[in-house]
Enzyme design. Sequence first.
Site, PDB file in Angstrom:
ATOM      1  N   GLY A  50     -36.848  50.646  64.365  1.00  0.00           N
ATOM      2  CA  GLY A  50     -36.799  51.887  63.593  1.00  0.00           C
ATOM      3  C   GLY A  50     -38.084  52.687  63.504  1.00  0.00           C
ATOM      4  O   GLY A  50     -38.048  53.906  63.355  1.00  0.00           O
ATOM      5  N   GLU A 105     -43.866  51.052  59.126  1.00  0.00           N
ATOM      6  CA  GLU A 105     -42.447  50.760  58.873  1.00  0.00           C
ATOM      7  C   GLU A 105     -41.664  52.058  58.695  1.00  0.00           C
ATOM      8  O   GLU A 105     -42.194  53.045  58.195  1.00  0.00           O
ATOM      9  CB  GLU A 105     -42.304  49.907  57.606  1.00  0.00           C
ATOM     10  CG  GLU A 105     -41.882  48.479  57.834  1.00  0.00           C
ATOM     11  CD  GLU A 105     -40.462  48.288  58.377  1.00  0.00           C
ATOM     12  OE1 GLU A 105     -39.944  49.138  59.114  1.00  0.00           O
ATOM     13  OE2 GLU A 105     -39.871  47.245  58.048  1.00  0.00           O
ATOM     14  N   ASP A 109     -36.844  48.712  51.886  1.00  0.00           N
ATOM     15  CA  ASP A 109     -35.605  48.633  51.123  1.00  0.00           C
ATOM     16  C   ASP A 109     -35.775  47.510  50.082  1.00  0.00           C
ATOM     17  O   ASP A 109     -36.363  47.739  49.022  1.00  0.00           O
ATOM     18  CB  ASP A 109     -34.468  48.391  52.125  1.00  0.00           C
ATOM     19  CG  ASP A 109     -33.079  48.505  51.536  1.00  0.00           C
ATOM     20  OD1 ASP A 109     -32.917  49.180  50.518  1.00  0.00           O
ATOM     21  OD2 ASP A 109     -32.146  47.913  52.098  1.00  0.00           O
ATOM     22  N   GLY A 111     -37.722  44.987  50.482  1.00  0.00           N
ATOM     23  CA  GLY A 111     -39.125  44.567  50.570  1.00  0.00           C
ATOM     24  C   GLY A 111     -39.309  43.231  51.272  1.00  0.00           C
ATOM     25  O   GLY A 111     -40.430  42.840  51.573  1.00  0.00           O
ATOM     26  N   THR A 113     -38.586  42.225  54.381  1.00  0.00           N
ATOM     27  CA  THR A 113     -39.138  42.309  55.741  1.00  0.00           C
ATOM     28  C   THR A 113     -40.657  42.484  55.684  1.00  0.00           C
ATOM     29  O   THR A 113     -41.404  41.765  56.354  1.00  0.00           O
ATOM     30  CB  THR A 113     -38.510  43.495  56.514  1.00  0.00           C
ATOM     31  OG1 THR A 113     -37.093  43.345  56.504  1.00  0.00           O
ATOM     32  CG2 THR A 113     -39.004  43.554  57.936  1.00  0.00           C
ATOM     33  N   ARG A 171     -30.650  57.382  66.100  1.00  0.00           N
ATOM     34  CA  ARG A 171     -32.125  57.290  66.072  1.00  0.00           C
ATOM     35  C   ARG A 171     -32.780  58.571  66.566  1.00  0.00           C
ATOM     36  O   ARG A 171     -33.915  58.871  66.238  1.00  0.00           O
ATOM     37  CB  ARG A 171     -32.606  56.137  66.960  1.00  0.00           C
ATOM     38  CG  ARG A 171     -32.225  54.756  66.469  1.00  0.00           C
ATOM     39  CD  ARG A 171     -33.044  53.704  67.217  1.00  0.00           C
ATOM     40  NE  ARG A 171     -32.477  52.368  67.117  1.00  0.00           N
ATOM     41  CZ  ARG A 171     -32.658  51.543  66.093  1.00  0.00           C
ATOM     42  NH1 ARG A 171     -33.395  51.923  65.064  1.00  0.00           N
ATOM     43  NH2 ARG A 171     -32.128  50.336  66.089  1.00  0.00           N
TER      44      ARG A 171
HETATM   45  P1  IMP Z   1     -35.915  45.305  53.683  1.00  0.00           P
HETATM   46  O1  IMP Z   1     -36.363  43.965  54.210  1.00  0.00           O
HETATM   47  O2  IMP Z   1     -34.700  45.174  52.817  1.00  0.00           O
HETATM   48  O3  IMP Z   1     -37.010  46.065  53.006  1.00  0.00           O
HETATM   49  O4  IMP Z   1     -35.365  46.069  54.924  1.00  0.00           O
HETATM   50  C1  IMP Z   1     -36.092  46.959  55.644  1.00  0.00           C
HETATM   51  C2  IMP Z   1     -35.349  47.258  56.935  1.00  0.00           C
HETATM   52  O5  IMP Z   1     -33.939  47.478  56.721  1.00  0.00           O
HETATM   53  C3  IMP Z   1     -35.867  48.536  57.520  1.00  0.00           C
HETATM   54  O6  IMP Z   1     -36.945  48.286  58.382  1.00  0.00           O
HETATM   55  C4  IMP Z   1     -34.652  49.083  58.245  1.00  0.00           C
HETATM   56  O7  IMP Z   1     -34.608  48.542  59.550  1.00  0.00           O
HETATM   57  C5  IMP Z   1     -33.475  48.570  57.468  1.00  0.00           C
HETATM   58  N1  IMP Z   1     -32.958  49.602  56.535  1.00  0.00           N
HETATM   59  C6  IMP Z   1     -33.008  49.577  55.195  1.00  0.00           C
HETATM   60  N2  IMP Z   1     -32.443  50.671  54.645  1.00  0.00           N
HETATM   61  C7  IMP Z   1     -32.027  51.425  55.688  1.00  0.00           C
HETATM   62  C8  IMP Z   1     -31.388  52.717  55.777  1.00  0.00           C
HETATM   63  O8  IMP Z   1     -31.076  53.407  54.790  1.00  0.00           O
HETATM   64  N3  IMP Z   1     -31.125  53.167  57.034  1.00  0.00           N
HETATM   65  C9  IMP Z   1     -31.453  52.466  58.161  1.00  0.00           C
HETATM   66  N4  IMP Z   1     -32.063  51.270  58.117  1.00  0.00           N
HETATM   67  C10 IMP Z   1     -32.347  50.746  56.898  1.00  0.00           C
HETATM   68 MG    MG Z   2     -36.864  48.204  60.367  1.00  0.00          MG
END
Ligand code: IMP
Ligand code: MG
Length: 185
Positions: A50, A105, A109, A111, A113, A171
């Site tokens: 992304g 990043e 979302d 957090g 990752t 994308r």
């Molecule tokens: P986290 O580990 O929940 O913070 O997830 C982060 C990852 O989830 C991001 O790097 C995105 O790849 C994916 N992600 C989270 N929300 C969205 C969204 O609204 N659209 C697309 N990808 C998302």
């Molecule tokens: Mg991502």
Amino acid sequence: MPREVAASPDDMRILIDSATLTARVSELALQLHSAIGPGTSVHFVGVLTGAFVFLADLMRAYPGPSSCDFIAVSSYRYGAESAGAITLVRDLAEDITGRHVVIVEDIIDTGWTLSYLRARLLARGPASLRTVALLSKPARRQVDVPVELIGFEISDHFVVGYGLDLAGRYRNLPYIGVGPPGAAS
Ligand code: IMP
Ligand code: MG
């Protein structure tokens, strides 16, 4: 499939348009440059897939010396619900020891990752480690993780475009879009 994303770009609602993205990315690049210092080289680490569009624009707007590399982790959307369940899919090509590293990043979302990545990269002894995220959804956060620079805070919508995808699509959109509520339900 998340309910709020449109079936095609035709009924996508633009949340952040292209000109606004460009202006904000330039601001982020200049803020990062001030924080890191003019003569110091920055090493951008893009989180695949992304972040590749954002990284390309951020790096070109960055006025100091820079280099880049990429890393990929498994997504929580395929099962991981905590940092412990995240796995490294593609490691960096280069050593980061002693370098000024900036994780790039697309969106923070839950957090998890970023929390996983920070721990993995800190263990390798960078001179400094910062994160710049284009988007953040604070309402979704499950783990408290530092993010030094955030482009835009958004509410809890599933967004696409400017690198972000829904099952591999969208994308290439030059804006951040979200479907009108109920459009694809
Ligand atoms: P986290 O580990 O929940 O913070 O997830 C982060 C990852 O989830 C991001 O790097 C995105 O790849 C994916 N992600 C989270 N929300 C969205 C969204 O609204 N659209 C697309 N990808 C998302
Ligand atoms: Mg991502």
